[in-house]
Design a protein around this motif. Structure first.
Motif, PDB file in Angstrom:
ATOM      1  N   ALA A   1      -4.193  10.660  -4.313  1.00  0.00           N
ATOM      2  CA  ALA A   1      -4.326   9.462  -3.405  1.00  0.00           C
ATOM      3  C   ALA A   1      -5.426   9.216  -2.442  1.00  0.00           C
ATOM      4  N   SER A   2      -6.238  10.328  -2.374  1.00  0.00           N
ATOM      5  CA  SER A   2      -7.325  10.579  -1.230  1.00  0.00           C
ATOM      6  C   SER A   2      -8.352   9.298  -1.231  1.00  0.00           C
ATOM      7  N   GLU A   3      -8.384   8.593  -2.118  1.00  0.00           N
ATOM      8  CA  GLU A   3      -9.367   7.221  -2.010  1.00  0.00           C
ATOM      9  C   GLU A   3      -8.458   6.220  -1.162  1.00  0.00           C
ATOM     10  N   LEU A   4      -7.203   6.419  -1.060  1.00  0.00           N
ATOM     11  CA  LEU A   4      -6.498   5.351  -0.346  1.00  0.00           C
ATOM     12  C   LEU A   4      -6.343   5.727   1.075  1.00  0.00           C
ATOM     13  N   VAL A   5      -7.058   6.966   1.635  1.00  0.00           N
ATOM     14  CA  VAL A   5      -6.846   7.266   2.994  1.00  0.00           C
ATOM     15  C   VAL A   5      -7.422   6.261   3.930  1.00  0.00           C
TER      16      VAL A   5
ATOM     17  N   LEU B   1       0.862  -1.156  -0.009  1.00  0.00           N
ATOM     18  CA  LEU B   1       0.200   0.026  -0.104  1.00  0.00           C
ATOM     19  C   LEU B   1       0.767   1.187  -0.025  1.00  0.00           C
ATOM     20  N   VAL B   2       1.821   1.366   0.686  1.00  0.00           N
ATOM     21  CA  VAL B   2       2.995   2.541   0.724  1.00  0.00           C
ATOM     22  C   VAL B   2       3.512   2.620  -0.733  1.00  0.00           C
ATOM     23  N   ALA B   3       3.840   1.533  -1.303  1.00  0.00           N
ATOM     24  CA  ALA B   3       4.473   1.477  -2.563  1.00  0.00           C
ATOM     25  C   ALA B   3       3.507   2.179  -3.530  1.00  0.00           C
ATOM     26  N   VAL B   4       2.309   1.518  -3.727  1.00  0.00           N
ATOM     27  CA  VAL B   4       1.406   2.122  -4.583  1.00  0.00           C
ATOM     28  C   VAL B   4       0.926   3.614  -4.153  1.00  0.00           C
ATOM     29  N   THR B   5       0.800   4.004  -2.981  1.00  0.00           N
ATOM     30  CA  THR B   5       0.392   5.387  -2.623  1.00  0.00           C
ATOM     31  C   THR B   5       1.547   6.196  -3.062  1.00  0.00           C
ATOM     32  N   GLY B   6       2.821   5.834  -2.758  1.00  0.00           N
ATOM     33  CA  GLY B   6       4.199   6.612  -3.155  1.00  0.00           C
ATOM     34  C   GLY B   6       4.027   6.878  -4.537  1.00  0.00           C
ATOM     35  N   THR B   7       3.862   5.987  -5.606  1.00  0.00           N
ATOM     36  CA  THR B   7       3.719   5.874  -6.882  1.00  0.00           C
ATOM     37  C   THR B   7       2.821   6.953  -7.287  1.00  0.00           C
ATOM     38  N   ILE B   8       1.666   6.948  -6.628  1.00  0.00           N
ATOM     39  CA  ILE B   8       0.526   7.603  -6.976  1.00  0.00           C
ATOM     40  C   ILE B   8       0.694   9.220  -6.762  1.00  0.00           C
TER      41      ILE B   8
ATOM     42  N   LEU C   1      -1.939   1.465   8.894  1.00  0.00           N
ATOM     43  CA  LEU C   1      -1.110   2.108   9.862  1.00  0.00           C
ATOM     44  C   LEU C   1      -1.776   1.566  11.171  1.00  0.00           C
ATOM     45  N   SER C   2      -3.045   1.392  11.529  1.00  0.00           N
ATOM     46  CA  SER C   2      -3.424   1.047  12.681  1.00  0.00           C
ATOM     47  C   SER C   2      -3.036  -0.441  13.032  1.00  0.00           C
ATOM     48  N   GLU C   3      -2.826  -1.313  11.996  1.00  0.00           N
ATOM     49  CA  GLU C   3      -2.519  -2.642  12.136  1.00  0.00           C
ATOM     50  C   GLU C   3      -0.941  -2.699  12.397  1.00  0.00           C
ATOM     51  N   MET C   4      -0.293  -1.870  11.725  1.00  0.00           N
ATOM     52  CA  MET C   4       1.101  -1.922  11.832  1.00  0.00           C
ATOM     53  C   MET C   4       1.472  -1.502  13.298  1.00  0.00           C
ATOM     54  N   VAL C   5       0.884  -0.243  13.836  1.00  0.00           N
ATOM     55  CA  VAL C   5       1.023   0.193  15.328  1.00  0.00           C
ATOM     56  C   VAL C   5       0.869  -1.261  16.328  1.00  0.00           C
ATOM     57  N   GLU C   6      -0.303  -1.945  16.104  1.00  0.00           N
ATOM     58  CA  GLU C   6      -0.530  -2.895  16.717  1.00  0.00           C
ATOM     59  C   GLU C   6       0.358  -4.236  16.636  1.00  0.00           C
ATOM     60  N   VAL C   7       0.962  -4.231  15.623  1.00  0.00           N
ATOM     61  CA  VAL C   7       1.895  -5.510  15.293  1.00  0.00           C
ATOM     62  C   VAL C   7       3.257  -4.969  16.217  1.00  0.00           C
ATOM     63  N   ALA C   8       3.675  -3.748  15.833  1.00  0.00           N
ATOM     64  CA  ALA C   8       5.012  -3.077  16.475  1.00  0.00           C
ATOM     65  C   ALA C   8       4.788  -3.077  17.871  1.00  0.00           C
ATOM     66  N   ALA C   9       3.803  -2.600  18.538  1.00  0.00           N
ATOM     67  CA  ALA C   9       3.599  -2.503  19.794  1.00  0.00           C
ATOM     68  C   ALA C   9       3.694  -4.067  20.684  1.00  0.00           C
ATOM     69  N   ARG C  10       3.329  -5.038  19.902  1.00  0.00           N
ATOM     70  CA  ARG C  10       3.476  -6.335  20.417  1.00  0.00           C
ATOM     71  C   ARG C  10       4.973  -6.795  20.379  1.00  0.00           C
ATOM     72  N   HIS C  11       5.702  -6.474  19.459  1.00  0.00           N
ATOM     73  CA  HIS C  11       7.125  -6.814  19.312  1.00  0.00           C
ATOM     74  C   HIS C  11       8.077  -5.846  19.830  1.00  0.00           C
ATOM     75  N   PHE C  12       7.565  -4.594  20.343  1.00  0.00           N
ATOM     76  CA  PHE C  12       8.525  -3.637  21.069  1.00  0.00           C
ATOM     77  C   PHE C  12       8.714  -4.208  22.425  1.00  0.00           C
ATOM     78  N   GLU C  13      10.040  -4.146  22.666  1.00  0.00           N
ATOM     79  CA  GLU C  13      10.647  -4.305  23.953  1.00  0.00           C
ATOM     80  C   GLU C  13      11.627  -2.942  24.377  1.00  0.00           C
TER      81      GLU C  13
END
Length: 107
Positions: free
Chosen positions: A60-64, A46-53, A71-83
């Motif tokens: 890229a407003s339709e991608l918001v 998604l970052v790659a597609v948005t960056g290209t646009i 981003l919400s899911e990535m924050v949850e993933v990062a929070a679980r693995h952050f020490e």
């Protein structure tokens, strides 16, 4: 990347049916690791597609909503693995001694 899955996490695409696979995952399980991996891959795509646009002057407003979901899911993933590194004096003792010796040697 809709978060209305009722607590289930995406695992990827079924190669036979082409449909998105979902599962309720237990923390630390193989399914949880698969879901984390899928979340990372989906967010990176998604970052790659948005960056290209954006680089090509597109809108890229339709991608918001998808960007927000990823981003919400990535924050949850990062929070679980952050020490966090404990701010314990033992962590800094060697560096402090080395810095002190370097400063004394610079006089």
């Amino acid at each position: 990347m809709d978060n209305s899955t009722g607590g289930m996490r995406a695992l990827g695409i079924d190669p036979l049916s082409g449909k998105q696979l979902f599962a309720v995952t237990e923390p630390g399980s193989r399914l949880d690791a698969m879901a984390d991996g899928h979340a990372i891959k989906a967010a990176a795509a998604l970052v790659a597609v948005t960056g290209t646009i954006l680089e090509n002057g597109g809108d890229a407003s339709e991608l918001v909503p998808d960007l927000y979901s990823a981003l919400s899911e990535m924050v949850e993933v990062a929070a679980r693995h952050f020490e966090p590194t404990p701010l314990d004096t033992r962590v800094f003792e060697a560096a402090t001694r080395a810095l002190g010796e370097a400063l004394r040697g610079a006089r």
